[in-house]
Scaffold this motif. Structure first.
Motif, PDB file in Angstrom:
ATOM      1  N   ARG A  46       0.858  -1.188   0.000  1.00 11.79           N
ATOM      2  CA  ARG A  46       0.000   0.000   0.000  1.00 11.79           C
ATOM      3  C   ARG A  46       0.894   1.238   0.000  1.00 11.79           C
ATOM      4  N   TYR A  47       0.552   2.189  -0.844  1.00  8.99           N
ATOM      5  CA  TYR A  47       1.403   3.365  -0.970  1.00  8.99           C
ATOM      6  C   TYR A  47       0.616   4.511  -1.587  1.00  8.99           C
ATOM      7  N   VAL A  48       1.216   5.679  -1.562  1.00 16.84           N
ATOM      8  CA  VAL A  48       0.585   6.881  -2.120  1.00 16.84           C
ATOM      9  C   VAL A  48       1.502   7.444  -3.204  1.00 16.84           C
ATOM     10  N   LEU A  49       0.916   7.844  -4.327  1.00 15.40           N
ATOM     11  CA  LEU A  49       1.674   8.459  -5.416  1.00 15.40           C
ATOM     12  C   LEU A  49       1.074   9.829  -5.731  1.00 15.40           C
ATOM     13  N   LYS A  50       1.954  10.723  -6.170  1.00 16.80           N
ATOM     14  CA  LYS A  50       1.499  12.096  -6.478  1.00 16.80           C
ATOM     15  C   LYS A  50       2.231  12.610  -7.718  1.00 16.80           C
ATOM     16  N   PRO A  51       1.844  12.116  -8.906  1.00 20.97           N
ATOM     17  CA  PRO A  51       2.565  12.542 -10.111  1.00 20.97           C
ATOM     18  C   PRO A  51       2.362  14.014 -10.456  1.00 20.97           C
ATOM     19  N   GLY A  52       1.220  14.578 -10.050  1.00 22.68           N
ATOM     20  CA  GLY A  52       0.945  15.998 -10.292  1.00 22.68           C
ATOM     21  C   GLY A  52       0.641  16.677  -8.975  1.00 22.68           C
ATOM     22  N   HIS A  53      -0.566  17.251  -8.886  1.00 19.82           N
ATOM     23  CA  HIS A  53      -0.953  17.930  -7.641  1.00 19.82           C
ATOM     24  C   HIS A  53      -1.856  17.063  -6.770  1.00 19.82           C
ATOM     25  N   ASN A  54      -2.248  15.904  -7.269  1.00 17.08           N
ATOM     26  CA  ASN A  54      -3.222  15.070  -6.561  1.00 17.08           C
ATOM     27  C   ASN A  54      -2.567  13.817  -5.990  1.00 17.08           C
ATOM     28  N   ARG A  55      -3.039  13.405  -4.821  1.00 15.08           N
ATOM     29  CA  ARG A  55      -2.529  12.187  -4.186  1.00 15.08           C
ATOM     30  C   ARG A  55      -3.461  11.021  -4.487  1.00 15.08           C
ATOM     31  N   GLU A  72      -0.730  -7.264  -9.419  1.00 17.44           N
ATOM     32  CA  GLU A  72      -1.965  -6.597  -9.861  1.00 17.44           C
ATOM     33  C   GLU A  72      -2.099  -5.304  -9.065  1.00 17.44           C
ATOM     34  N   THR A  73      -2.327  -4.210  -9.771  1.00 12.58           N
ATOM     35  CA  THR A  73      -2.352  -2.906  -9.097  1.00 12.58           C
ATOM     36  C   THR A  73      -3.708  -2.236  -9.290  1.00 12.58           C
ATOM     37  N   ARG A  74      -4.254  -1.739  -8.195  1.00 13.38           N
ATOM     38  CA  ARG A  74      -5.517  -0.990  -8.272  1.00 13.38           C
ATOM     39  C   ARG A  74      -5.373   0.331  -7.518  1.00 13.38           C
ATOM     40  N   VAL A  75      -6.106   1.324  -8.013  1.00 13.29           N
ATOM     41  CA  VAL A  75      -6.115   2.625  -7.348  1.00 13.29           C
ATOM     42  C   VAL A  75      -7.319   2.663  -6.419  1.00 13.29           C
ATOM     43  N   VAL A  76      -7.085   2.978  -5.165  1.00 14.20           N
ATOM     44  CA  VAL A  76      -8.167   3.031  -4.172  1.00 14.20           C
ATOM     45  C   VAL A  76      -8.920   4.356  -4.282  1.00 14.20           C
ATOM     46  N   THR A  77      -8.215   5.425  -4.541  1.00 17.48           N
ATOM     47  CA  THR A  77      -8.840   6.746  -4.721  1.00 17.48           C
ATOM     48  C   THR A  77      -9.779   6.703  -5.931  1.00 17.48           C
ATOM     49  N   PRO A  78     -11.017   7.191  -5.788  1.00 14.72           N
ATOM     50  CA  PRO A  78     -11.950   7.143  -6.930  1.00 14.72           C
ATOM     51  C   PRO A  78     -11.416   7.883  -8.158  1.00 14.72           C
ATOM     52  N   LEU A  79     -11.540   7.235  -9.320  1.00 16.23           N
ATOM     53  CA  LEU A  79     -11.100   7.816 -10.592  1.00 16.23           C
ATOM     54  C   LEU A  79     -12.291   7.947 -11.524  1.00 16.23           C
ATOM     55  N   LYS A  80     -12.146   8.805 -12.529  1.00 17.32           N
ATOM     56  CA  LYS A  80     -13.105   8.818 -13.623  1.00 17.32           C
ATOM     57  C   LYS A  80     -12.771   7.640 -14.535  1.00 17.32           C
ATOM     58  N   HIS A  81     -13.817   7.095 -15.180  1.00 16.95           N
ATOM     59  CA  HIS A  81     -13.532   5.970 -16.078  1.00 16.95           C
ATOM     60  C   HIS A  81     -12.683   6.466 -17.251  1.00 16.95           C
ATOM     61  N   CYS A  82     -11.665   5.725 -17.589  1.00 16.23           N
ATOM     62  CA  CYS A  82     -10.710   6.190 -18.600  1.00 16.23           C
ATOM     63  C   CYS A  82     -10.087   4.987 -19.296  1.00 16.23           C
ATOM     64  N   PRO A  83      -9.292   5.212 -20.341  1.00 15.79           N
ATOM     65  CA  PRO A  83      -8.615   4.090 -21.001  1.00 15.79           C
ATOM     66  C   PRO A  83      -7.686   3.351 -20.030  1.00 15.79           C
ATOM     67  N   HIS A  84      -7.466   2.091 -20.285  1.00 19.08           N
ATOM     68  CA  HIS A  84      -6.515   1.270 -19.518  1.00 19.08           C
ATOM     69  C   HIS A  84      -6.912   1.103 -18.055  1.00 19.08           C
ATOM     70  N   LEU A  85      -8.205   1.262 -17.776  1.00 20.09           N
ATOM     71  CA  LEU A  85      -8.708   1.053 -16.416  1.00 20.09           C
ATOM     72  C   LEU A  85      -9.704  -0.094 -16.452  1.00 20.09           C
ATOM     73  N   LEU A  86      -9.450  -1.119 -15.642  1.00 13.13           N
ATOM     74  CA  LEU A  86     -10.289  -2.308 -15.634  1.00 13.13           C
ATOM     75  C   LEU A  86     -11.239  -2.276 -14.440  1.00 13.13           C
ATOM     76  N   GLU A  87     -12.032  -3.325 -14.318  1.00 14.93           N
ATOM     77  CA  GLU A  87     -12.995  -3.414 -13.219  1.00 14.93           C
ATOM     78  C   GLU A  87     -12.272  -3.311 -11.874  1.00 14.93           C
ATOM     79  N   GLY A  88     -12.932  -2.649 -10.927  1.00 15.40           N
ATOM     80  CA  GLY A  88     -12.347  -2.519  -9.600  1.00 15.40           C
ATOM     81  C   GLY A  88     -11.190  -1.532  -9.558  1.00 15.40           C
ATOM     82  N   GLN A  89     -11.141  -0.656 -10.566  1.00 14.95           N
ATOM     83  CA  GLN A  89     -10.063   0.338 -10.684  1.00 14.95           C
ATOM     84  C   GLN A  89      -8.679  -0.310 -10.754  1.00 14.95           C
ATOM     85  N   THR A  90      -8.665  -1.515 -11.332  1.00 16.16           N
ATOM     86  CA  THR A  90      -7.393  -2.189 -11.576  1.00 16.16           C
ATOM     87  C   THR A  90      -6.756  -1.601 -12.829  1.00 16.16           C
TER      88      THR A  90
END
Lengths: 141, 60
Positions: A46-55, A72-90
């Motif tokens: 479990r870790y936090v990343l901040k490539p821009g201004h958002n964590r 297998e990597t999933r983002v816990v922070t809610p995202l907008k649906h986008c390319p390369h994003l699978l079920e469960g924000q994987t």
């Protein structure tokens, strides 16, 4: 090879994965360090990343068959649906059937920290896509 | 999450760095403390080798 229940799996953890994670954590703010926990026969980073201004809170799961099976990597922070994003924000990161070497997870060369860095790059692309609607990197074949 | 977008210059710099990484193998540099984007380079500084992104596999 079981990551936690075989000699080769434990050796991989102690000699490869744990040193790589410790090195990643060196000099890093506590909130951005990788925390490792056991979940059944798997390990979860479990870790936090901040490539821009958002964590973004992120989890990378190492299954019992890791490193033969990629993490297998999933983002816990809610995202907008986008390319390369699978079920469960994987995150869609590797394509094991690809003929292109750089599209595949290579157990002999990569550690779990590579998965963390791949997640960072994915999130950097997401930050750009969020504003432009265009994924900044072309898809490999 | 209240999304705070990159400004235009930041977005251009990050886009160029991502494409340079994918197409020419240039290194993406991350801030050691908080993983924020810290630029790109042709070579990885020794002290940043664990934070820099060069040969991370990915299908795009």
């Amino acid at each position: 090879m079981g990551l936690l229940d075989s000699e080769s799996g434990k050796r991989r953890l102690l000699c490869v994965e744990v040193p790589a994670i410790e090195r990643y954590n060196e000099g890093r703010d506590p909130a951005f360090r990788i925390q490792v926990t056991r979940m059944g026969t798997a390990l979860v980073l479990r870790y936090v990343l901040k490539p821009g201004h958002n964590r973004y809170s992120v989890e990378t799961r190492l299954p019992s068959s890791y490193p033969i099976v990629p993490p297998e990597t999933r983002v816990v922070t809610p995202l907008k649906h986008c390319p390369h994003l699978l079920e469960g924000q994987t995150l869609c990161l590797w394509r094991q059937g690809s003929t292109r070497e750089t599209s595949r997870w290579d157990a002999a060369r990569f550690t779990s920290v590579f998965a963390v860095l791949a997640a960072w790059r994915w999130l950097a692309c997401y930050e750009i896509w969020h504003e432009t609607g265009e994924w900044p990197l072309p898809e490999a074949k | 999450m209240d999304f705070r977008p990159l400004d235009e210059l930041e977005r251009k710099q990050l886009t160029n760095a991502l494409r340079g990484n994918a197409e020419q193998g240039r290194v993406l540099l991350l801030d050691r403390r908080d993983t924020s984007f810290a630029g790109s380079a042709d070579e990885v500084p020794d002290e940043e080798v664990i934070s820099a992104i060069r040969s991370v596999p990915c299908h795009y």
